[in-house]
Design a protein around this motif. Structure first.
Motif, PDB file in Angstrom:
ATOM      1  N   HIS A   1       7.757   4.714  -7.379  1.00 37.63           N
ATOM      2  CA  HIS A   1       9.669   4.832  -7.554  1.00 37.63           C
ATOM      3  C   HIS A   1      10.634   4.379  -7.967  1.00 37.63           C
TER       4      HIS A   1
ATOM      5  N   TYR B   1       5.539  -1.185 -10.170  1.00 45.47           N
ATOM      6  CA  TYR B   1       5.274  -1.345  -8.140  1.00 45.47           C
ATOM      7  C   TYR B   1       5.732  -2.371  -8.242  1.00 45.47           C
TER       8      TYR B   1
ATOM      9  N   CYS C   1      14.206   3.777  -0.725  1.00 42.94           N
ATOM     10  CA  CYS C   1      12.934   3.726  -1.126  1.00 42.94           C
ATOM     11  C   CYS C   1      12.088   5.135   0.200  1.00 42.94           C
ATOM     12  N   PRO C   2      12.068   5.978  -0.189  1.00 40.20           N
ATOM     13  CA  PRO C   2      11.110   7.280   0.464  1.00 40.20           C
ATOM     14  C   PRO C   2      10.234   6.554   0.786  1.00 40.20           C
ATOM     15  N   GLU C   3       9.401   5.954   0.610  1.00 45.61           N
ATOM     16  CA  GLU C   3       8.041   5.361   1.246  1.00 45.61           C
ATOM     17  C   GLU C   3       8.329   4.812   1.887  1.00 45.61           C
ATOM     18  N   ARG C   4       9.050   4.033   2.759  1.00 49.05           N
ATOM     19  CA  ARG C   4       9.633   3.467   3.545  1.00 49.05           C
ATOM     20  C   ARG C   4       8.446   2.142   3.335  1.00 49.05           C
ATOM     21  N   ALA C   5       8.272   1.613   1.980  1.00 52.93           N
ATOM     22  CA  ALA C   5       7.416   0.620   1.665  1.00 52.93           C
ATOM     23  C   ALA C   5       8.394  -0.940   1.953  1.00 52.93           C
TER      24      ALA C   5
ATOM     25  N   CYS D   1      14.020   1.151  -5.826  1.00 51.67           N
ATOM     26  CA  CYS D   1      14.722  -0.378  -4.703  1.00 51.67           C
ATOM     27  C   CYS D   1      15.073  -0.840  -6.219  1.00 51.67           C
TER      28      CYS D   1
ATOM     29  N   GLU E   1       0.532  -0.958  -0.060  1.00 44.66           N
ATOM     30  CA  GLU E   1      -0.054   0.055   0.499  1.00 44.66           C
ATOM     31  C   GLU E   1       0.738   1.394  -0.243  1.00 44.66           C
ATOM     32  N   LYS E   2       1.961   0.972   0.725  1.00 49.60           N
ATOM     33  CA  LYS E   2       2.976   2.205   0.618  1.00 49.60           C
ATOM     34  C   LYS E   2       3.535   2.718  -0.447  1.00 49.60           C
ATOM     35  N   CYS E   3       4.169   1.532  -1.931  1.00 49.68           N
ATOM     36  CA  CYS E   3       5.010   1.871  -3.092  1.00 49.68           C
ATOM     37  C   CYS E   3       3.897   2.365  -3.582  1.00 49.68           C
ATOM     38  N   ALA E   4       4.923   3.976  -4.057  1.00 40.30           N
ATOM     39  CA  ALA E   4       4.054   4.939  -4.954  1.00 40.30           C
ATOM     40  C   ALA E   4       4.968   4.470  -6.142  1.00 40.30           C
TER      41      ALA E   4
END
Ligand code: F3S
Length: 64
Positions: free
Chosen positions: A13, A31, A54-58, A16, A8-11
């Motif tokens: 980017h 994604y 990962c900037p979203e901390r996914a 990774c 759910e946090k993956c945007a």
């Protein structure tokens, strides 16, 4: 070492994958794939660098 994927946090980017393509797989839209990752021995550093990128901390590092 395990990486827990918080899909759910993956945007999308894709940092990774850019950092550690041997560890992280993306779907056709860029994604992260929705399953946790068992990191093979010897690839812990690559997995760690990818997770940290990962900037979203996914990508959550576990069992380390
Ligand atoms: Fe998603 Fe983060 Fe990778 S937003 S594609 S898990 S860099």
């Amino acid at each position: 070492m395990k990486i827990r994927v918080v899909k759910e946090k993956c945007a999308g980017h894709a940092r990774c994958w850019a950092q550690s393509p041997e560890i992280y797989d993306l779907d056709d839209e860029g994604y992260i794939l929705d399953h946790d990752i068992d990191v093979p021995e010897g690839q812990e550093r690559a997995a760690w660098l990818g997770a940290k990128s990962c900037p979203e901390r996914a990508l959550v590092i576990e069992d380390y």
